[in-house]
Design a protein around this motif. Structure first.
Motif, PDB file in Angstrom:
ATOM      1  N   SER A 153       0.827  -1.208   0.000  1.00  0.00           N
ATOM      2  CA  SER A 153       0.000   0.000   0.000  1.00  0.00           C
ATOM      3  C   SER A 153       0.861   1.256   0.000  1.00  0.00           C
ATOM      4  CB  SER A 153      -0.926  -0.006   1.220  1.00  0.00           C
ATOM      5  OG  SER A 153      -1.713   1.170   1.264  1.00  0.00           O
ATOM      6  N   VAL A 154       1.929   1.261   0.809  1.00  0.00           N
ATOM      7  CA  VAL A 154       2.843   2.409   0.852  1.00  0.00           C
ATOM      8  C   VAL A 154       3.502   2.625  -0.505  1.00  0.00           C
ATOM      9  CG1 VAL A 154       5.000   3.263   1.839  1.00  0.00           C
ATOM     10  CG2 VAL A 154       3.268   2.259   3.327  1.00  0.00           C
ATOM     11  N   LEU A 155       3.862   1.535  -1.174  1.00  0.00           N
ATOM     12  CA  LEU A 155       4.518   1.642  -2.469  1.00  0.00           C
ATOM     13  C   LEU A 155       3.615   2.285  -3.523  1.00  0.00           C
ATOM     14  CD1 LEU A 155       6.482  -1.733  -2.767  1.00  0.00           C
ATOM     15  CD2 LEU A 155       7.409   0.571  -2.432  1.00  0.00           C
ATOM     16  N   THR A 156       2.293   2.175  -3.354  1.00  0.00           N
ATOM     17  CA  THR A 156       1.400   2.811  -4.324  1.00  0.00           C
ATOM     18  C   THR A 156       1.566   4.326  -4.295  1.00  0.00           C
ATOM     19  OG1 THR A 156      -0.497   2.943  -2.782  1.00  0.00           O
ATOM     20  CG2 THR A 156      -0.294   0.952  -4.122  1.00  0.00           C
ATOM     21  N   TYR A 157       1.808   4.891  -3.112  1.00  0.00           N
ATOM     22  CA  TYR A 157       1.961   6.344  -3.008  1.00  0.00           C
ATOM     23  C   TYR A 157       3.337   6.794  -3.484  1.00  0.00           C
ATOM     24  CZ  TYR A 157      -2.387   5.881  -0.607  1.00  0.00           C
ATOM     25  OH  TYR A 157      -3.697   5.572  -0.331  1.00  0.00           O
TER      26      TYR A 157
END
Length: 269
Positions: free
Chosen positions: A6-10
């Motif tokens: 999820s963090v990598l999406t940002y």
């Protein structure tokens, strides 16, 4: 793993915007802009709020309206190209691995599918005969496509920018796919990554276009139906999708609000 994806999406969103923007960029501000999109998505239809936020930021940085639109157009064009390539690669991967063998056997015969395709082409051809449809294509669709191509041409002349842009948009799709895969795997699913990624790239992308904030309701329903369609047990699919949505939609709202307030205080948006 779910939270990391999820963090990598940002990170990916920030990279794609940085790659599409001419000149030097502020890494902290682009990171904050990516997080702010999570807050904006909680009360605006998908795409619209994110688009408005990006345009506002670019205009605050001093870019003229046409340049700001070009930046967004180049990002969306790169997203489309990357999505189609990933869809082809993942589809071939899933097909060669036999991950969707049972589901493919349920498809209608080739003759029926060809008849459906021909019917779609006939309906499209008849629609083009309508003056209003031709006017829409000539005045809206064609200029938009030309604008996107011109914008991509400007970005393509900078090797570093084009690399960052396509890395960002590709990472975005892969990170969302990984987040969904880890979510259903956490509850005992043995579906392959290729199969789950194919679900995200097809059903998930369609569901995200629903006219509700963040695709709320539609994303959950369509992903659950698609995952159970490839053989994942219904309780696992429901729990996995809820975990996926918690990590990618609900949990980032508060950090997104803080990032939004920080950018507002800096007069960046």
């Amino acid at each position: 793993a779910v939270l990391l994806a999820s963090v990598l999406t940002y990170v990916a969103v920030g990279m794609s915007m940085a790659g599409a923007t001419p000149g030097r960029v502020s890494v902290p501000e682009y990171g904050g802009l990516a997080m702010s999109s999570a807050f904006v998505a909680s009360f605006a239809p998908p795409g619209i709020g994110h688009l408005g936020l990006n345009l506002r930021y670019l205009q605050k940085r001093g870019f003229a309206g046409p340049v700001s639109v070009s930046v967004i157009a180049s990002k969306e064009a790169a997203t489309f190209i990357s999505h189609m390539i990933l869809l082809l690669v993942v589809g071939l991967w899933a097909g060669r691995s036999g991950a969707l063998e049972e589901e493919l056997e349920r498809l209608p015969p080739a003759g029926v599918m060809l008849a459906i395709g021909a019917g779609v082409l006939v309906v499209t051809g008849l629609a083009v005969l309508i003056p209003r449809v031709r006017a829409l294509v000539r005045e809206t669709v064609v200029p938009a496509v030309k604008h996107s191509v011109d914008a991509m041409g400007q970005v393509a002349r900078n090797p570093v920018k084009i690399t960052v842009l396509f890395t960002g948009v590709t990472m975005l799709s892969l990170a969302y796919s990984a987040c969904l895969y880890f979510s259903v795997t956490a509850f005992g699913s043995d579906a392959s990554f290729a199969a789950v990624a194919l679900i995200y790239l097809t059903a998930g992308s369609v569901a995200a276009a629903a006219p509700t904030p963040g695709g709320l309701g539609a994303v959950e329903a369509i992903l659950i139906a698609a995952l159970t369609g490839i053989g994942i047990a219904s309780p696992i699919a429901v729990a996995g999708v809820f975990l996926y949505r918690f990590a990618t939609f609900w949990l980032p709202i508060l950090p997104g609000l803080l990032a939004f307030r920080w950018l507002t205080a800096r007069d960046a948006i």
